[in-house]
Scaffold this motif. Sequence first.
Motif, short mmCIF file in Angstrom:
data_model
loop_
_atom_site.label_atom_id
_atom_site.label_comp_id
_atom_site.label_asym_id
_atom_site.label_seq_id
_atom_site.Cartn_x
_atom_site.Cartn_y
_atom_site.Cartn_z
N THR A 156 0.80 -1.21 0.00
CA THR A 156 0.00 0.00 0.00
C THR A 156 0.84 1.27 0.00
O THR A 156 0.29 2.37 -0.02
CB THR A 156 -0.93 0.01 1.22
OG1 THR A 156 -0.14 -0.11 2.40
CG2 THR A 156 -1.93 -1.11 1.17
N SER A 193 -4.05 0.38 -2.01
CA SER A 193 -5.25 -0.45 -1.98
C SER A 193 -5.26 -1.19 -0.65
O SER A 193 -4.23 -1.34 0.00
CB SER A 193 -5.27 -1.45 -3.14
OG SER A 193 -4.12 -2.28 -3.09
N MET A 194 -6.43 -1.63 -0.27
CA MET A 194 -6.59 -2.30 1.01
C MET A 194 -6.72 -3.80 0.79
O MET A 194 -7.78 -4.30 0.40
CB MET A 194 -7.81 -1.74 1.74
CG MET A 194 -7.67 -0.27 2.11
SD MET A 194 -9.06 0.35 3.08
CE MET A 194 -10.36 0.31 1.83
N ASP A 234 -6.27 -7.45 2.70
CA ASP A 234 -6.18 -7.99 4.06
C ASP A 234 -5.13 -9.10 4.14
O ASP A 234 -4.51 -9.46 3.12
CB ASP A 234 -7.56 -8.42 4.55
CG ASP A 234 -8.01 -9.77 3.98
OD1 ASP A 234 -7.28 -10.41 3.22
OD2 ASP A 234 -9.14 -10.17 4.32
N ASP A 281 -12.98 -3.55 -0.75
CA ASP A 281 -13.45 -2.43 -1.56
C ASP A 281 -14.91 -2.08 -1.29
O ASP A 281 -15.55 -1.38 -2.06
CB ASP A 281 -13.24 -2.69 -3.05
CG ASP A 281 -13.96 -3.94 -3.54
OD1 ASP A 281 -14.71 -4.56 -2.75
OD2 ASP A 281 -13.80 -4.30 -4.72
N PHE A 288 -11.98 6.56 2.63
CA PHE A 288 -12.07 5.17 2.18
C PHE A 288 -12.13 5.08 0.66
O PHE A 288 -11.55 4.17 0.06
CB PHE A 288 -13.29 4.49 2.80
CG PHE A 288 -13.02 3.82 4.11
CD1 PHE A 288 -12.44 2.56 4.18
CD2 PHE A 288 -13.34 4.45 5.30
CE1 PHE A 288 -12.19 1.94 5.39
CE2 PHE A 288 -13.09 3.84 6.53
CZ PHE A 288 -12.52 2.59 6.57
N LEU A 311 -8.78 5.29 -0.73
CA LEU A 311 -7.99 4.09 -0.47
C LEU A 311 -8.50 2.87 -1.23
O LEU A 311 -7.95 1.78 -1.07
CB LEU A 311 -7.95 3.79 1.02
CG LEU A 311 -7.35 4.90 1.89
CD1 LEU A 311 -7.35 4.49 3.36
CD2 LEU A 311 -5.93 5.23 1.43
N GLU A 337 -5.93 7.51 7.74
CA GLU A 337 -5.56 6.49 6.77
C GLU A 337 -4.63 5.44 7.39
O GLU A 337 -4.76 4.25 7.12
CB GLU A 337 -4.91 7.14 5.56
CG GLU A 337 -5.87 8.00 4.75
CD GLU A 337 -5.23 8.60 3.52
OE1 GLU A 337 -4.04 8.30 3.25
OE2 GLU A 337 -5.91 9.37 2.82
N ILE A 367 -6.72 3.08 9.35
CA ILE A 367 -7.47 2.18 8.47
C ILE A 367 -6.58 1.04 7.99
O ILE A 367 -6.95 -0.14 8.04
CB ILE A 367 -8.05 2.96 7.27
CG1 ILE A 367 -9.14 3.92 7.73
CG2 ILE A 367 -8.60 1.99 6.21
CD1 ILE A 367 -9.62 4.89 6.67
N PHE A 368 -5.37 1.37 7.54
CA PHE A 368 -4.46 0.33 7.06
C PHE A 368 -4.06 -0.64 8.18
O PHE A 368 -3.95 -1.84 7.98
CB PHE A 368 -3.21 0.95 6.44
CG PHE A 368 -3.44 1.47 5.04
CD1 PHE A 368 -4.05 0.69 4.09
CD2 PHE A 368 -3.03 2.74 4.70
CE1 PHE A 368 -4.25 1.15 2.81
CE2 PHE A 368 -3.23 3.22 3.41
CZ PHE A 368 -3.84 2.43 2.47
N ILE A 419 -7.02 -3.02 8.60
CA ILE A 419 -7.15 -4.00 7.51
C ILE A 419 -6.09 -5.09 7.65
O ILE A 419 -6.32 -6.26 7.32
CB ILE A 419 -7.02 -3.31 6.14
CG1 ILE A 419 -8.14 -2.27 5.95
CG2 ILE A 419 -7.05 -4.33 5.01
CD1 ILE A 419 -9.54 -2.82 6.02
#
Length: 348
Positions: free
Chosen positions: A13, A19-20, A22, A29, A72, A75, A313, A316-317, A320
Amino acid sequence: MTQTTATELSKQTATGHPSMVDPFGRMVDYLRISVTDRCDFRCVYCMSEDMNFLPKKELLTIEELTRVSNAFIRLGVKKLRFTGGEPLVRKNIMALFNSLTPQLESGALREMTLTTNGSQLGKYAQQLADAGMRRINVSLDTLNSDKFTAITRWGKFDQVMEGLQAAKKAGLKVKINTVALQGVNDDELHTLVSWCGDEGFDLTFIEVMPMGDIGNEDRVDQYLPLTKVRALLSDRWSLNEIDYQTGGPARYVEVRETGGKIGFITPMTHNFCESCNRVRMTCTGTLYLCLGQDDAMDLRAPLRSSDSDAPLEQAIFKAIARKPKGHDFIIDRDALPSVARHMSVTGG
């Protein structure tokens, strides 16, 4: 599936277009956002009648919900679904939807949609269409007005029916979400399929999920496996397998006699975790990585800590990177709810 380490995830990323992904290689997405835990119904499988709702000061503001949504989308989220509680009882909710219309128009966001109980559609259906929504999900478990009152406790059946017609008039594609309830609506399965076919609605059946204390109602008695539902439907309808996806967990068939689609969401009999591309954020900014797990990340603190979205952000990462492989739902008379929070808190 090969597990990705958090370090590898950060490398993946650390590009101009993050991009997210996992730890199990699944691209995230799809974000579901609960805009409120409040609802004008008290459905027996969702919440107790005497609910204690969150203080309004704990909820993210409309402006904060917009900011998180845009983060989001940057991302890699392509689909946003807004839920509740009942999302349309949130004050000034259209300001949020309208703020995201440019993301739809630019193509950065592929779809913005809504799950609602239908009570407010008479007021909002045209406004939702004008904001760029093309389809909505409406939760409806019976076509019998007396049963409807018993299931929802506070709901008005005629108001929902009028709302559905308003949605059709506004050009919104409607999918009916029906929770299969043993001894409650199992005698209406064919009626629901026929009615949806006549109205041009798709239909999705959902298994009861063990979330939160719902008072005197017993989910073991409510639980109706969808393997049984499908078998019952097959006695009357021709169900043809189709390759149709909406981005969610439902597996669809087409009903030859009506031309409509039926989806089956089976968290109990056949979980859909292997292809999970979703995370859920509550109205307080708590990001849940799995509907059936308690692990979560607080996004409200980084959101409010800086005018920059960089801390948000990063959070969030980090979240994930620890998304679990799947849930641990179990329906058992002696088992506690798999998670203590109500569905209305996480977002239906």
